[in-house]
Scaffold this active site. Structure first.
Site, PDB file in Angstrom:
ATOM      1  CD  GLU A 133      -2.812  -1.332   2.371  1.00 36.40           C
ATOM      2  OE1 GLU A 133      -2.788  -0.439   3.233  1.00 36.40           O
ATOM      3  OE2 GLU A 133      -3.565  -2.324   2.441  1.00 36.40           O
ATOM      4  CG  ASN A 187      -0.759  -6.992  -1.359  1.00 36.84           C
ATOM      5  OD1 ASN A 187      -1.359  -7.595  -2.241  1.00 36.84           O
ATOM      6  ND2 ASN A 187      -1.251  -6.818  -0.142  1.00 36.84           N
ATOM      7  CG  HIS A 241     -10.113  -5.442   0.356  1.00 39.09           C
ATOM      8  ND1 HIS A 241     -10.402  -6.562   1.104  1.00 39.09           N
ATOM      9  CD2 HIS A 241      -8.806  -5.179   0.570  1.00 39.09           C
ATOM     10  CE1 HIS A 241      -9.308  -6.956   1.742  1.00 39.09           C
ATOM     11  NE2 HIS A 241      -8.325  -6.133   1.437  1.00 39.09           N
ATOM     12  CD  GLU A 299      -4.904  -7.734   1.677  1.00 36.70           C
ATOM     13  OE1 GLU A 299      -5.780  -6.969   2.155  1.00 36.70           O
ATOM     14  OE2 GLU A 299      -3.692  -7.516   1.791  1.00 36.70           O
ATOM     15  CG  ASP A 310     -13.012  -8.521   1.448  1.00 37.16           C
ATOM     16  OD1 ASP A 310     -12.803  -7.657   0.581  1.00 37.16           O
ATOM     17  OD2 ASP A 310     -12.698  -8.371   2.649  1.00 37.16           O
TER      18      ASP A 310
HETATM   19  O1  9MR Z   1      -7.865  -7.873   8.311  1.00 36.87           O
HETATM   20  C1  9MR Z   1      -6.915  -7.076   8.984  1.00 36.87           C
HETATM   21  C2  9MR Z   1      -7.519  -6.553  10.261  1.00 36.87           C
HETATM   22  O2  9MR Z   1      -7.742  -7.609  11.178  1.00 36.87           O
HETATM   23  C3  9MR Z   1      -6.607  -5.488  10.883  1.00 36.87           C
HETATM   24  O3  9MR Z   1      -7.255  -4.899  11.969  1.00 36.87           O
HETATM   25  C4  9MR Z   1      -6.240  -4.464   9.840  1.00 36.87           C
HETATM   26  C5  9MR Z   1      -5.283  -3.463  10.425  1.00 36.87           C
HETATM   27  O4  9MR Z   1      -4.744  -2.607   9.490  1.00 36.87           O
HETATM   28  O5  9MR Z   1      -5.635  -5.083   8.724  1.00 36.87           O
HETATM   29  C6  9MR Z   1      -6.523  -5.946   8.075  1.00 36.87           C
HETATM   30  O6  9MR Z   1      -5.903  -6.472   6.937  1.00 36.87           O
HETATM   31  C7  9MR Z   1      -5.546  -5.519   5.941  1.00 36.87           C
HETATM   32  C8  9MR Z   1      -4.336  -6.040   5.212  1.00 36.87           C
HETATM   33  O7  9MR Z   1      -3.302  -6.293   6.138  1.00 36.87           O
HETATM   34  C9  9MR Z   1      -3.857  -5.063   4.155  1.00 36.87           C
HETATM   35  N1  9MR Z   1      -4.924  -4.715   3.255  1.00 36.87           N
HETATM   36  C10 9MR Z   1      -6.148  -4.261   3.874  1.00 36.87           C
HETATM   37  C11 9MR Z   1      -6.637  -5.307   4.889  1.00 36.87           C
HETATM   38  C12 9MR Z   1      -7.980  -4.893   5.419  1.00 36.87           C
HETATM   39  O8  9MR Z   1      -7.864  -3.707   6.141  1.00 36.87           O
END
Ligand code: 9MR
Length: 443
Positions: free
Chosen positions: A161, A203, A240, A269, A271
């Site tokens: 990101e 990513n 997402h 990722e 969803d």
């Molecule tokens: O699913 C993850 C969630 O449990 C955490 O609280 C969050 C914190 O930043 O991160 C989520 O996973 C993220 C992933 O690491 C990177 N892309 C976005 C995902 C959803 O926020």
């Protein structure tokens, strides 16, 4: 030199003297041979099907049963992030991450590592760092964590990101970015040195729509890395999706264009918020888009049951809260087994092809826009031009911009195109015409 290419999708790849990777041929097995789990059905075409896993849920039997039955790749949802693995400077903590890796390895599943460097979920001590001290701490982190897991990781999200949302196409401001624009390539080089066997991925999210500035910016970075020999093997599209950010009609085009840079593409990722057939159709489309791109090597969903999701209220996953298979699950499984139909918006819409007459200082491009199985009323063609290339003239289209990402829209007299019919426009430019990959969007 004149070279013309067309593609069966909304976009065509036009390249002077550049080899073009063809889409995958997906063989549909006979119904009797159709596999009955996500992992086994993906494996039929050499792909994997993965999920994000939380260490805290490995004691939940419903969760673990589905995990072990359906998936052959895992990603630690939070346990390999910087705050989890290096809570204090130079002091590493791998307990929860190791539990996930051990669970996977013991069952023959592979592991995607997520993530070595990110502006979020930095440990507190790192958040307050800047400059060369932060650069050094980041590189040490990458080296230590990649070394700990050396030989056990299929692919690492080395950097996560790093680009800004919106139309700027710029890097995201962060303490890591402020250490210098080369922080990303430095992280990739450190990761390669620490674990030469792992694929190294960039990513990001909101990089699914080919026409978005962020997608274009990531594409240019990967193109630049490949040109300069920075070690990068793959691009992760988080994917997402929800009502505000649906699966774009040009999603397969985006996957193909990244793949054509010579990297693998992974859906990392996935969803999709929603329910019922609309959600199922969207999951099916994403799956088929991956299957249609040879170098789209696998799909990971961001959790198992809706209740495991980071946005549970959107019910964005393949299993309901009780662990039952949803319509979305069946749609994905059918697609992996070669069933389902071509997504409508990949056969409707438009395709674009260009022929280029190039000389040493410039070129003329003749661009053909063809309607798909339905008539169109308007079209927009986007070219990402090479650095240093400038458009000096256009005919039969309205142009915005003259360098970088340039768009041509129909004029008043050539927007309406009957099904299967074509119109042409053209432009003249100075500089290189190599590697052009136009896309077409219509309404
Ligand atoms: O699913 C993850 C969630 O449990 C955490 O609280 C969050 C914190 O930043 O991160 C989520 O996973 C993220 C992933 O690491 C990177 N892309 C976005 C995902 C959803 O926020």
């Amino acid at each position: 030199m004149t070279l013309t290419t067309t593609s069966g999708s909304r976009a065509a790849l036009v390249a002077a003297a550049v080899a073009i990777t063809a889409g995958a041929v997906v063989l549909a097995p006979a119904a009797a041979d159709a596999a009955t789990t996500l992992g086994a059905s993906a494996a039929q075409s050499g792909r994997y099907f993965g999920t994000a896993v939380s260490a805290g849920k490995l004691s939940d039997s419903t969760y673990v049963n589905i995990l072990n039955r359906e998936f052959d790749m895992v990603t630690a949802e939070n346990e390999m992030k910087m705050d989890a693995t290096e809570p204090n400077p130079g002091q590493f903590s791998y307990g929860n991450a190791d539990r996930i890796v051990n669970h996977a390895v013991a069952r023959g599943m592979r592991v995607r590592g997520h993530a070595l460097a990110w502006h979020q979920q930095q440990p507190g001590w790192m958040q307050s760092m800047e400059g060369s001290a932060l650069r050094q701490a980041m590189l040490n982190h990458v080296t230590q964590v990649a070394t700990h897991y050396r030989g056990k990781i299929y692919a690492w999200d080395v950097v996560n990101e790093a680009f800004a949302d919106g139309s700027s196409g710029a890097r995201r401001d962060s303490n890591l970015q402020r250490t210098g624009n080369d922080w990303i390539e430095a992280a990739f080089r450190a990761a390669r040195a620490a674990d030469p066997g792992a694929k190294l991925c960039y990513n990001d999210y909101n990089t699914d729509d080919w026409s978005h500035a962020k997608t274009q910016a990531v594409y240019r970075m990967v193109q630049d890395f490949k040109a300069r020999g920075v070690p990068i093997d793959c691009v992760g599209l988080q994917s997402h999706f929800n009502a505000a950010s649906p699966v774009p009609g040009n999603y397969q085009t985006t996957l193909q264009n990244f793949a054509d840079l010579g990297v693998d593409v992974q859906i990392t990722e996935l969803d999709i918020e929603g329910s019922g057939s609309a959600q199922a159709d969207a999951f099916g489309r994403v799956t088929r888009a991956c299957l249609a791109v040879t170098r789209c090597t696998g799909i990971t969903v961001w959790g198992i049951r809706d209740t495991d999701s980071w946005r549970a209220s959107g019910t964005p996953l393949l299993f309901d809260g009780s662990g039952n298979k949803k319509a979305a699950y069946t749609s994905v499984l059918d697609a992996l087994n070669g069933g389902g139909t071509t997504p409508p918006d990949e056969s409707d819409g438009c395709t674009v092809a260009a022929s280029v007459n190039a000389w040493n200082t410039g070129f003329v491009a003749t661009v053909r826009v063809t309607a798909g199985s339905a008539a169109i009323n308007a079209w927009t063609v986007t070219f990402a031009l090479p650095t240093g290339t400038t458009v000096t003239g256009t005919w039969n289209a309205e142009r915005s911009g003259d360098s970088g990402t340039v768009q041509w829209k129909n004029t008043t007299y050539n927007g309406n195109v009957a099904a299967g019919q074509s119109v042409e426009f053209g432009f003249q430019g100075t500089g290189s015409s190599a590697g052009l990959s136009p896309t077409c969007v219509s309404s």
